[in-house]
Design an enzyme around this catalytic site. Sequence first.
Site, short mmCIF file in Angstrom:
data_model
loop_
_atom_site.label_atom_id
_atom_site.label_comp_id
_atom_site.label_asym_id
_atom_site.label_seq_id
_atom_site.Cartn_x
_atom_site.Cartn_y
_atom_site.Cartn_z
CG ASP A 36 -1.97 0.90 0.99
OD1 ASP A 36 -2.20 1.69 0.14
OD2 ASP A 36 -3.28 0.57 2.01
CG ASP A 37 -0.06 4.79 -0.27
OD1 ASP A 37 -1.04 4.59 -1.24
OD2 ASP A 37 -0.41 5.73 0.43
CB CYS A 76 -5.74 2.93 -2.53
SG CYS A 76 -7.00 4.17 -2.07
CG HIS A 139 -9.63 0.68 -0.21
ND1 HIS A 139 -10.55 1.41 0.69
CD2 HIS A 139 -8.67 1.59 -0.72
CE1 HIS A 139 -10.00 2.62 0.90
NE2 HIS A 139 -9.03 2.99 -0.06
CG ASP A 286 -1.94 0.52 -3.47
OD1 ASP A 286 -0.74 1.04 -3.15
OD2 ASP A 286 -2.86 0.94 -2.65
CG ASN A 287 -1.44 4.16 -5.03
OD1 ASN A 287 -2.42 3.78 -4.58
ND2 ASN A 287 -0.55 4.56 -3.94
#
EC number: 3.1.6.4
Length: 522
Positions: A36-37, A76, A139, A286-287
């Site tokens: 995540d991130d 996300c 999410h 995710d990004n």
Amino acid sequence: MPALSLVLLFSAIICCSSTLQPVNTSSPNIIIMLMDDMGWGDLGVFGQPSKETPNLDAMAAQGMLFPNFYTGNPLCSPSRAALLTGRLPVRNGFYTTNAHARNAYTPQEIVGGISKDEILLPQLLKTKGYVSKIVGKWHLGHRPQHLPLKKGFDEWFGAPNCHFGPYNNTVRPNIPVYNNSEMLGRYYEEFKIDKKTGESNLTQMYLLEGLDFILRQTEAKQPFFLYWSPDATHAPVYASKPFLGKSQRGRYGDAVMELDHSVGRILSQLRTLGIENNTFVFFTSDNGAALISAPNEGGSNGPFLCGKQTTFEGGMREPAIAWWPEHIKEGAVSFQLANVMDLFTTSLALAGISPPDDRTVDGLDLTPVLLNRPSTVQNRPIFYYRGNEMMAVRLGQYKAHYWTWSNSWAQFKSGINFCPGQDVPDVTTHEQREHTMQPIVFHLGRDPGERFPISVLSREYRDVLSRVTPVVDQHRKTLVPGVPQLNMCDLAVMNWAPAGCEKLGKCLKGPASKPWKCVWTH
């Protein structure tokens, strides 16, 4: 917390069980690890000097590294929808039409979620006998009809939303943590996150849940799909006590170290159980790293421009490693342009399943690349979407921007900066600028930071446009957008009374329904 204690105790015991005999199955197990991130530049193998990722670096040395791997969206929720459907968010509905080129996701007040018309990866894998579990962040909608067990997963331990909080449970409830279809408690209550110190045991819980699942399915001789989706590197960043203060980069680095340790534990368990040669593992994010949270709670995007929320390289190019001993050549590096949506199609190919033929699937089968077979995917394009707009496209080494925007002047002046210290005149603009008639073109090999546009007067520019324009025209001509799922918000749909709250005495009373059009600022 008797229920949680029992879960953790049981997981800890079985993780220490004896080695099992290797299992021979026709379909390989599949593990997708989605961070995540986490940024491209957070791994040592990509040049991070802080030495926080020895296990991931070893994974890359034993497998295949993808320097040109992309997410499906710089935020996300849409990126996760892209992974599990193999489709661009503009096709699967994970976008908004409330404003032009706006990033949208699934906060508690969102009414929508993953569409009932979308077919997710675990639903298809189930047709070949796979058992699927998601551990961590979902999410894709928190209302009952959108939750993982309604979309093909057999098990779930984790939360439907980001771990924002704490809230006072009157205006906004704390986020629930689920075990399968019922909540076990809430973040900041039963599941502690100390925002002052950064201490939380959540990553350890997610690790044990993953190890437990792998062991149980191996004992049952059942092919499995594990979607391991921890969120420790998303602000507010956290790590467990043994890792706090151990890195060179503060709390964010501590979280990376713990995630790296967890990856090492999972790969070690596969070897201990003798199933490493029958388990395909893919690691990515995710990004891009959230530079707005840096340096204390945000990561590194290496040499790339900007970060999360943007369609510059820092927002969408991701760390990516494939691992499958005896199948993927050790120490391999593939410069193939690849996308998180490819994991959908590739996983299906590994399981011997054809992708759905009643819809457009954007993901391509990467098995020829992974297994060093003749491939026809080399020249595929990468499309960079922000909400309902195609902002840019990459073909080969060239990237053409048809729209540029970082964020609005109002947001920028309030202190929100997606490109700190990286201003590029006429590129990192604070108003949406269209370049459809004369795209801004970069050569990402010579200029990975997107700082030096190729002259529109050059032969190189004309040659690039002659190849890119037909690709873009064909994409736009054939695109059929899905029904947008992220347009409406309502405080009444928040996590006031999730399933299982009655048993715990954790049900809350929400307000009356007053839906409105969600406002997405960037």
